[in-house]
Design an enzyme around this catalytic site. Structure first.
Site, PDB file in Angstrom:
ATOM      1  N   TYR A 186      -5.066   4.515   7.751  1.00 52.48           N
ATOM      2  CA  TYR A 186      -6.414   3.921   7.773  1.00 52.48           C
ATOM      3  C   TYR A 186      -7.187   4.286   9.041  1.00 52.48           C
ATOM      4  O   TYR A 186      -7.197   5.444   9.425  1.00 52.48           O
ATOM      5  CB  TYR A 186      -6.323   2.388   7.589  1.00 52.48           C
ATOM      6  N   SER A 238       0.793  -1.241   0.000  1.00 50.29           N
ATOM      7  CA  SER A 238       0.000   0.000   0.000  1.00 50.29           C
ATOM      8  C   SER A 238       0.821   1.285   0.000  1.00 50.29           C
ATOM      9  O   SER A 238       0.270   2.358  -0.264  1.00 50.29           O
ATOM     10  CB  SER A 238      -0.909   0.041   1.224  1.00 50.29           C
ATOM     11  N   LYS A 242       0.631   3.439  -2.994  1.00 49.83           N
ATOM     12  CA  LYS A 242      -0.544   4.274  -3.300  1.00 49.83           C
ATOM     13  C   LYS A 242      -0.206   5.769  -3.298  1.00 49.83           C
ATOM     14  O   LYS A 242      -0.758   6.557  -4.059  1.00 49.83           O
ATOM     15  CB  LYS A 242      -1.651   4.007  -2.273  1.00 49.83           C
ATOM     16  N   VAL A 285       0.847  -3.685   4.030  1.00 50.54           N
ATOM     17  CA  VAL A 285       0.765  -4.998   4.674  1.00 50.54           C
ATOM     18  C   VAL A 285       2.059  -5.806   4.566  1.00 50.54           C
ATOM     19  O   VAL A 285       2.186  -6.873   5.164  1.00 50.54           O
ATOM     20  CB  VAL A 285      -0.428  -5.856   4.163  1.00 50.54           C
TER      21      VAL A 285
HETATM   22  O1  DON Z   1      -4.611  -4.501  -2.153  1.00 47.31           O
HETATM   23  C1  DON Z   1      -4.152  -5.052  -1.165  1.00 47.31           C
HETATM   24  O2  DON Z   1      -4.855  -5.570  -0.311  1.00 47.31           O
HETATM   25  C2  DON Z   1      -2.642  -5.065  -0.997  1.00 47.31           C
HETATM   26  N1  DON Z   1      -1.993  -5.164  -2.265  1.00 47.31           N
HETATM   27  C3  DON Z   1      -2.175  -3.814  -0.299  1.00 47.31           C
HETATM   28  C4  DON Z   1      -2.864  -3.561   1.011  1.00 47.31           C
HETATM   29  C5  DON Z   1      -2.028  -2.853   2.001  1.00 47.31           C
HETATM   30  O3  DON Z   1      -0.816  -2.835   1.945  1.00 47.31           O
HETATM   31  C6  DON Z   1      -2.763  -2.277   3.145  1.00 47.31           C
HETATM   32  N2  DON Z   1      -1.850  -1.742   4.130  1.00 47.31           N
HETATM   33  N3  DON Z   1      -1.758  -1.850   5.272  1.00 47.31           N
END
Ligand code: DON
Length: 317
Positions: free
Chosen positions: A253, A76, A79, A271
Site C-alpha cells: 500500500y 488481503s 488478493k 490486516v
Molecule cells: O477488505 C478488508 O478490509 C479486509 N478484508 C482486508 C484488508 C486487508 O487485509 C488490508 N491489509 N493490510
C-alpha cells in the site's frame, strides 16, 4: 575413535538460516508497538503476542520459529492469489480493462478510481481486489467459492476452510467495501450481482491459514507457480511476472515505495498481521504478528523482513 568424538560428530547444529530467524524472533518478541485490526469486530479478539516466522525454499526446505501452526484469516494476502485466478480465467488484456497496475500511494481502503479509465488502480487495494474477485468464473456463487478454495489448496497443499465468524463479521460491517463496489458498478467495472461479488471477496479474506502455509504459498510463487512441497502447479507460470510485479509495486500500500527501497522483494500484507514475501527462484517468507502500524502492515513483520533482507542479501537490486 572415542565415544566422545563420535558424539561430537553427531551433534546437531541449527542451520544458519534457522539461527537467523530464531535470533530475529527473540529480538522482536517483546516489542509492544502497533494495534490489532478492530474495524472487523472478530479480528479484534486476536492475541497480540502471537508471533511466528516461516521460510520455505524452492527445493522444499522448511525453517520456522514461534506460533507457526496458529491459524488466522488470510485477509488481503488473498488478493494476490485471486488476481492469479482472474488472469487464468480471462487473460492479461481483459483483466487490465477492469483493474489497473498503478500504485495509489493511498491507504488500502481508499475510495478512489482512476479518473480517466474509472478502473480501480490495482488488484492489491480493496477496490481493485473486489473488481478482481468479481471476475472469477463459475456457474454460481458456490462454484465460484469452490474454485477459490481449490486454488488455495493447490498453493498450500491441503484443503482450506473459511472462518465463518470472521466472514459474517466483515459481511455485516464492511460498508466501506460495499460503497466501493457500488461505485464500480456505476462505472461498469463490476457487472455481476455486487452482493455476490462482495461475499466471495469477504470469504476469500476469511480463508484460514497459518504462517507455515503462507510461506509455502510464497515459495510456490518463488518457484514459477509450482508448490515445492507437493510438486503441483498452482497457477500458470505465465502469470507469475504479473503477480509479482503488482506485489512489488502495490503489495504494501502506501508503504510500497519504502518497502521496495529497503527490503527490495515482492510482498503482500494483510490486516490479520501476516506478511508474505517472495524471493524469486529462492524462497518464500512469511511473518505473522497481529499488531499493525497506521498503514495496516504488521509492525514486527516489517522489521523482521527488513532485517532478513539485509542479513541474507535478498534485495533484488
Ligand atoms: O477488505 C478488508 O478490509 C479486509 N478484508 C482486508 C484488508 C486487508 O487485509 C488490508 N491489509 N493490510
Amino acid at each position: 575413535m572415542s565415544d566422545q568424538a563420535n558424539q561430537g560428530d553427531l551433534e546437531i547444529r541449527p542451520s544458519p538460516l534457522l539461527k537467523v530467524i530464531n535470533d530475529l524472533h527473540s529480538k522482536y518478541k517483546s516489542l509492544k508497538e502497533g494495534i490489532v485490526a478492530n474495524y472487523i469486530p472478530e479480528l479484534a479478539k486476536v492475541n497480540p503476542d502471537l508471533f511466528s516466522i516461516s521460510i520455505v525454499t524452492v527445493d522444499g526446505q522448511v525453517y520456522q520459529v514461534g506460533d507457526y501452526q496458529q491459524l488466522f484469516t488470510i485477509q488481503s494476502i488473498s488478493k494476490v492469489f485471486a488476481y492469479g485466478l482472474a488472469l487464468e480465467d480471462h487473460g492479461r488484456d481483459y483483466v487490465l480493462t477492469r483493474v489497473g497496475v498503478e500504485p495509489t500511494g493511498e491507504a488500502f481502503n481508499a475510495i478512489i478510481l482512476d479518473e480517466q479509465s474509472k478502473r480501480p488502480y490495482n488488484p492489491m487495494v480493496n477496490a481493485g481486489a473486489i473488481a478482481t474477485t468479481s471476475l472469477i468464473k463459475g456457474a454460481g456463487a458456490t462454484e465460484r467459492l469452490n474454485r477459490v478454495l481449490e486454488m488455495f489448496r493447490r498453493y498450500i497443499g491441503h484443503d482450506v476452510f473459511v472462518d465463518i465468524s470472521v466472514f459474517t463479521s466483515e459481511r455485516s460491517t464492511g460498508h466501506r467495501n460495499r460503497a466501493m463496489a457500488h461505485l464500480m458498478l456505476n462505472f461498469g467495472m463490476i457487472d455481476r450481482n455486487i452482493e455476490e461479488a462482495l461475499d466471495l471477496y469477504f470469504q476469500q479474506c476469511a480463508v484460514m491459514v497459518n504462517c507455515h502455509d503462507l510461506a509455502v504459498m510464497a515459495a510456490t510463487l518463488a518457484n514459477r507457480g509450482v508448490n515445492p512441497i507437493t510438486g503441483e502447479q498452482a497457477v500458470n507460470s505465465r502469470y507469475i511476472k504479473d503477480i509479482l510485479s503488482v506485489m512489488y509495486t502495490c503489495g504494501m500500500y502506501n508503504f510500497a515505495g519504502e518497502w521496495a527501497y529497503k527490503v527490495g522483494i515482492p510482498a503482500k500484507s494483510g490486516v490479520c498481521g501476516g506478511i508474505m514475501a517472495v524471493v524469486p527462484n529462492l524462497m518464500g517468507i512469511a511473518v505473522f504478528s497481529p499488531p499493525l502500524d497506521i498503514r495496516g502492515n504488521s509492525v514486527r513483520g516489517v522489521k523482521v523482513c527488513e532485517e532478513l533482507s539485509q542479513q541474507l542479501g535478498l534485495h533484488l537490486f
